[in-house]
Design an enzyme around this catalytic site. Structure first.
Site, PDB file in Angstrom:
ATOM      1  N   GLU A 227      -1.433   7.095  14.155  1.00 25.45           N
ATOM      2  CA  GLU A 227      -1.758   6.383  15.379  1.00 25.45           C
ATOM      3  C   GLU A 227      -0.645   6.666  16.388  1.00 25.45           C
ATOM      4  O   GLU A 227       0.509   6.821  16.019  1.00 25.45           O
ATOM      5  CB  GLU A 227      -1.892   4.880  15.115  1.00 25.45           C
ATOM      6  CG  GLU A 227      -3.213   4.572  14.444  1.00 25.45           C
ATOM      7  CD  GLU A 227      -3.384   3.101  14.079  1.00 25.45           C
ATOM      8  OE1 GLU A 227      -2.801   2.238  14.745  1.00 25.45           O
ATOM      9  OE2 GLU A 227      -4.104   2.840  13.111  1.00 25.45           O
TER      10      GLU A 227
ATOM     11  N   LYS B  40      -4.288  12.551  -0.100  1.00 24.64           N
ATOM     12  CA  LYS B  40      -4.129  11.539   0.941  1.00 24.64           C
ATOM     13  C   LYS B  40      -3.281  10.359   0.460  1.00 24.64           C
ATOM     14  O   LYS B  40      -2.310   9.966   1.102  1.00 24.64           O
ATOM     15  CB  LYS B  40      -5.515  11.056   1.372  1.00 24.64           C
ATOM     16  CG  LYS B  40      -5.511   9.841   2.246  1.00 24.64           C
ATOM     17  CD  LYS B  40      -4.980  10.160   3.622  1.00 24.64           C
ATOM     18  CE  LYS B  40      -4.698   8.879   4.383  1.00 24.64           C
ATOM     19  NZ  LYS B  40      -4.671   9.072   5.797  1.00 24.64           N
TER      20      LYS B  40
ATOM     21  N   ARG C 265      14.192   5.978   9.241  1.00 19.48           N
ATOM     22  CA  ARG C 265      14.662   4.944  10.147  1.00 19.48           C
ATOM     23  C   ARG C 265      14.587   3.592   9.454  1.00 19.48           C
ATOM     24  O   ARG C 265      13.524   3.086   9.145  1.00 19.48           O
ATOM     25  CB  ARG C 265      13.851   4.943  11.441  1.00 19.48           C
ATOM     26  CG  ARG C 265      14.676   4.506  12.633  1.00 19.48           C
ATOM     27  CD  ARG C 265      14.022   4.753  13.981  1.00 19.48           C
ATOM     28  NE  ARG C 265      12.715   5.356  13.889  1.00 19.48           N
ATOM     29  CZ  ARG C 265      11.591   4.671  13.687  1.00 19.48           C
ATOM     30  NH1 ARG C 265      11.624   3.363  13.561  1.00 19.48           N
ATOM     31  NH2 ARG C 265      10.437   5.308  13.649  1.00 19.48           N
ATOM     32  N   ALA C 266      15.762   3.034   9.196  1.00 13.21           N
ATOM     33  CA  ALA C 266      15.817   1.726   8.528  1.00 13.21           C
ATOM     34  C   ALA C 266      15.470   0.634   9.532  1.00 13.21           C
ATOM     35  O   ALA C 266      15.685   0.792  10.726  1.00 13.21           O
ATOM     36  CB  ALA C 266      17.207   1.499   7.961  1.00 13.21           C
TER      37      ALA C 266
ATOM     38  N   CYS D  60      -2.577   1.286   7.196  1.00 13.85           N
ATOM     39  CA  CYS D  60      -2.643   2.374   6.215  1.00 13.85           C
ATOM     40  C   CYS D  60      -1.621   2.254   5.081  1.00 13.85           C
ATOM     41  O   CYS D  60      -1.996   1.977   3.948  1.00 13.85           O
ATOM     42  CB  CYS D  60      -2.481   3.712   6.913  1.00 13.85           C
ATOM     43  SG  CYS D  60      -3.759   3.973   8.155  1.00 13.85           S
TER      44      CYS D  60
ATOM     45  N   LYS E 243      -1.679  -0.960   2.612  1.00 12.15           N
ATOM     46  CA  LYS E 243      -2.886  -1.116   1.776  1.00 12.15           C
ATOM     47  C   LYS E 243      -3.113   0.116   0.896  1.00 12.15           C
ATOM     48  O   LYS E 243      -3.651   0.008  -0.206  1.00 12.15           O
ATOM     49  CB  LYS E 243      -4.111  -1.467   2.613  1.00 12.15           C
ATOM     50  CG  LYS E 243      -4.597  -0.403   3.579  1.00 12.15           C
ATOM     51  CD  LYS E 243      -5.863   0.315   3.148  1.00 12.15           C
ATOM     52  CE  LYS E 243      -6.315   1.263   4.226  1.00 12.15           C
ATOM     53  NZ  LYS E 243      -7.090   2.395   3.792  1.00 12.15           N
TER      54      LYS E 243
HETATM   55  C1  UGA Z   1       0.245   6.794   8.476  1.00 10.26           C
HETATM   56  C2  UGA Z   1       0.629   8.235   8.104  1.00 10.26           C
HETATM   57  O1  UGA Z   1       1.858   8.572   8.730  1.00 10.26           O
HETATM   58  C3  UGA Z   1      -0.459   9.212   8.544  1.00 10.26           C
HETATM   59  O2  UGA Z   1      -0.132  10.529   8.133  1.00 10.26           O
HETATM   60  C4  UGA Z   1      -1.796   8.778   7.904  1.00 10.26           C
HETATM   61  O3  UGA Z   1      -2.844   9.618   8.317  1.00 10.26           O
HETATM   62  C5  UGA Z   1      -2.095   7.355   8.346  1.00 10.26           C
HETATM   63  O4  UGA Z   1      -1.035   6.486   7.915  1.00 10.26           O
HETATM   64  C6  UGA Z   1      -3.389   6.952   7.695  1.00 10.26           C
HETATM   65  O5  UGA Z   1      -3.430   6.830   6.465  1.00 10.26           O
HETATM   66  O6  UGA Z   1      -4.398   6.848   8.394  1.00 10.26           O
HETATM   67  P1  UGA Z   1       0.356   5.389  10.751  1.00 10.26           P
HETATM   68  O7  UGA Z   1      -0.066   4.227   9.918  1.00 10.26           O
HETATM   69  O8  UGA Z   1      -0.310   5.652  12.044  1.00 10.26           O
HETATM   70  O9  UGA Z   1       0.195   6.744   9.901  1.00 10.26           O
HETATM   71  O10 UGA Z   1       1.890   5.189  11.080  1.00 10.26           O
HETATM   72  P2  UGA Z   1       3.279   5.828  10.645  1.00 10.26           P
HETATM   73  O11 UGA Z   1       3.807   6.636  11.761  1.00 10.26           O
HETATM   74  O12 UGA Z   1       3.211   6.449   9.295  1.00 10.26           O
HETATM   75  O13 UGA Z   1       4.176   4.511  10.557  1.00 10.26           O
HETATM   76  C7  UGA Z   1       3.878   3.511   9.579  1.00 10.26           C
HETATM   77  C8  UGA Z   1       4.907   2.407   9.617  1.00 10.26           C
HETATM   78  O14 UGA Z   1       6.156   2.866   9.121  1.00 10.26           O
HETATM   79  C9  UGA Z   1       5.179   1.804  10.988  1.00 10.26           C
HETATM   80  O15 UGA Z   1       5.196   0.400  10.875  1.00 10.26           O
HETATM   81  C10 UGA Z   1       6.544   2.350  11.344  1.00 10.26           C
HETATM   82  O16 UGA Z   1       7.254   1.495  12.195  1.00 10.26           O
HETATM   83  C11 UGA Z   1       7.199   2.440   9.978  1.00 10.26           C
HETATM   84  N1  UGA Z   1       8.295   3.416   9.902  1.00 10.26           N
HETATM   85  C12 UGA Z   1       8.069   4.739  10.102  1.00 10.26           C
HETATM   86  C13 UGA Z   1       9.575   2.984   9.592  1.00 10.26           C
HETATM   87  O17 UGA Z   1       9.825   1.780   9.402  1.00 10.26           O
HETATM   88  N2  UGA Z   1      10.600   3.895   9.503  1.00 10.26           N
HETATM   89  C14 UGA Z   1      10.378   5.213   9.713  1.00 10.26           C
HETATM   90  O18 UGA Z   1      11.367   5.989   9.610  1.00 10.26           O
HETATM   91  C15 UGA Z   1       9.096   5.640  10.017  1.00 10.26           C
END
Ligand code: UGA
Length: 441
Positions: free
Chosen positions: A157, A209, A256-257, A265, A268
């Site tokens: 997203e 996935k 990123r902590a 996603c 769940k």
């Molecule tokens: C995630 C995956 O990154 C996608 O590849 C996948 O397609 C998607 O789920 C899905 O299954 O549909 P998304 O949920 O959009 O994508 O978001 P992410 O960018 O993965 O971030 C997820 C969470 O991790 C966020 O709350 C973000 O703030 C957190 N996060 C991310 C951290 O706390 N630290 C980080 O270093 C990176």
């Protein structure tokens, strides 16, 4: 003749996929069971916030001036069946209430409606994130002459358009060369640009996935575990992440902590994966995901404790708490399992007077948590605050002027739950800046 494509389910995944398929040159028909969504999309409006998506829709939705006219929407299954050579199923698979397993009812309903109407020779392509084994089962539901393939989606997203048009890989689970050939045709443009195309069987495609998301979740919880150790030992997790990230076997992304992962996603998906492994008798293989989940959930509680300390240590009663950010990550309006809203909610339930501001997530946040206070601007949210919590790392928050904010708060105390603000800037403006996994001053 060019393939005709349908997209079933028009959420973050489906709406983006439909627009992207039109952009690639195909005639596309999108279906959703919610008529309001179809009305909006047909007028070129996106029912959620996703950068670039509205622009892409406007270029293709039929009836919009200057559009290619290749993209239409409907609520009619008959129309979808008659139209499509390839049907992409993009409905969501949320967590079941009260258990870890994923709720397959939307997928099952979509297949139930699609199966009686698909044409001879059509290809149904599952994109939803499902427990391994689902594709084998769903294939049985299709009539003879129609075929199933599984093609998981990896879009993020906030980057959905970019990720869909220029995927870093395409994964297809197929049972025939014909299905592979059709999917190569659908994805000819990204394949031509160099996106790797991985062909495999159904279970592997499904597992790619869930294992990818499990790996990402594990990486985030790893660095958050390091943050806990840093706090105990007086280290700095941001420096630590930078330093280990230079090793390209580790890499600096997803280190990123902060208050951890949320959204529709990762949380769940790891739970559904554990539940499915249990059913398969392989639960031991994934017990580490339980720890990944609990490190992650602990971060939210820890943020609440830091906030309590910041307002004097005993209780939140009578204290004003400003929360910057409500969405689960920036550049999205999605508040599903958002760590930011969860923290805001916990503090509110403990008697704090919480005021939330988010650039795009206000409507969704209000719907989910109507009892929290909301402000129209960051400045409005921090007015009179005893502590400011930075919980979603929107660019807007990095560009805030600490002096201007400090002029309206009761106390100059900020807790950075995303390790995204510049501590020097805030401290120079007289703020007490604290972040997770970093030394206090
Ligand atoms: C995630 C995956 O990154 C996608 O590849 C996948 O397609 C998607 O789920 C899905 O299954 O549909 P998304 O949920 O959009 O994508 O978001 P992410 O960018 O993965 O971030 C997820 C969470 O991790 C966020 O709350 C973000 O703030 C957190 N996060 C991310 C951290 O706390 N630290 C980080 O270093 C990176």
């Amino acid at each position: 003749m060019s393939l005709k494509i349908t997209v079933i389910g028009t959420g973050y995944l489906g709406a983006t996929h439909a627009a992207a398929m039109a952009e690639l040159g195909f005639e596309v028909l999108g279906l959703d069971v919610v008529p309001e969504k179809i009305e909006m999309l047909s007028a070129g409006k996106v029912p959620m916030y996703e950068p670039g998506l509205e622009e892409l829709l406007a270029q293709h939705v039929a009836g919009i001036e200057g559009s290619s006219g290749r993209l239409r929407f409907t609520t009619s299954w008959e129309e979808v069946g008659a139209f499509g050579d390839v049907h992409f199923v993009c409905v969501n698979t949320p967590q079941k209430h009260g258990e870890y397993a994923c709720d397959m009812s939307y997928v099952d309903a979509a297949f139930g409606s699609l199966a009686p109407v698909v044409r001879e020779g059509s290809l149904v392509v599952g994109k939803s994130t499902v427990p391994v084994g689902s594709a084998d089962r769903l294939a049985e539901l299709l009539p003879e002459g129609a075929e199933l393939a599984w093609n998981p989606e990896f879009l993020r997203e906030g980057f959905a358009v970019q990720d869909t048009l220029h995927p870093d890989r395409l994964v297809v689970g197929v049972r025939s060369e014909r299905a592979e050939k059709i999917l190569r045709e659908v994805y000819a443009t990204p394949i031509g640009e160099g996106s790797p195309f991985v062909v495999t069987d159904f279970p592997t495609a499904e597992l790619v996935k869930t294992s990818a998301n499990s790996f990402l979740a594990t990486k985030i919880s790893f660095i958050n575990a390091m943050a806990e150790v840093c706090e105990a030992a007086g280290g700095d997790v941001v420096k630590l992440a930078e330093a280990i990230g230079y090793d390209d076997r580790i890499g600096k992304k997803f280190l990123r902590a902060g208050i951890g992962f949320g959204g529709g996603c990762l949380p769940k998906d790891i739970r559904a994966f554990m539940a499915r492994a249990g059913e398969l008798g392989a639960d031991q293989a994934l017990t580490f995901l339980r720890e990944v989940d609990s490190i992650n959930m602990r971060r939210r509680g820890h943020m609440v404790e830091l906030a309590r300390e910041a307002v004097g240590g005993d209780s939140f009663l009578g204290k004003r708490v400003a929360v910057l950010g409500a969405t689960f990550k920036p550049d999205s309006d999605d508040v599903r399992d958002s760590p930011a809203l969860n923290v805001a909610g916990q503090i509110h339930l403990q008697g704090g007077q919480v005021t939330v501001y988010d650039p795009k997530g206000m409507d969704n946040a209000r719907r989910l948590f109507p009892t929290l206070g909301y402000a129209d601007t960051a400045l409005g949210a921090v007015r009179g605050a005893d502590v400011v919590l930075h919980l979603t790392e929107w660019r807007e928050f990095r560009e805030l002027d600490p002096a201007a904010l400090g002029a309206v708060t009761a106390e100059r105390v900020i807790l950075d739950g995303r390790n995204a603000l510049d501590p020097v800037l805030w401290r120079e403006a007289g703020w007490t800046y604290r972040a997770m996994g970093r030394p206090a001053a």
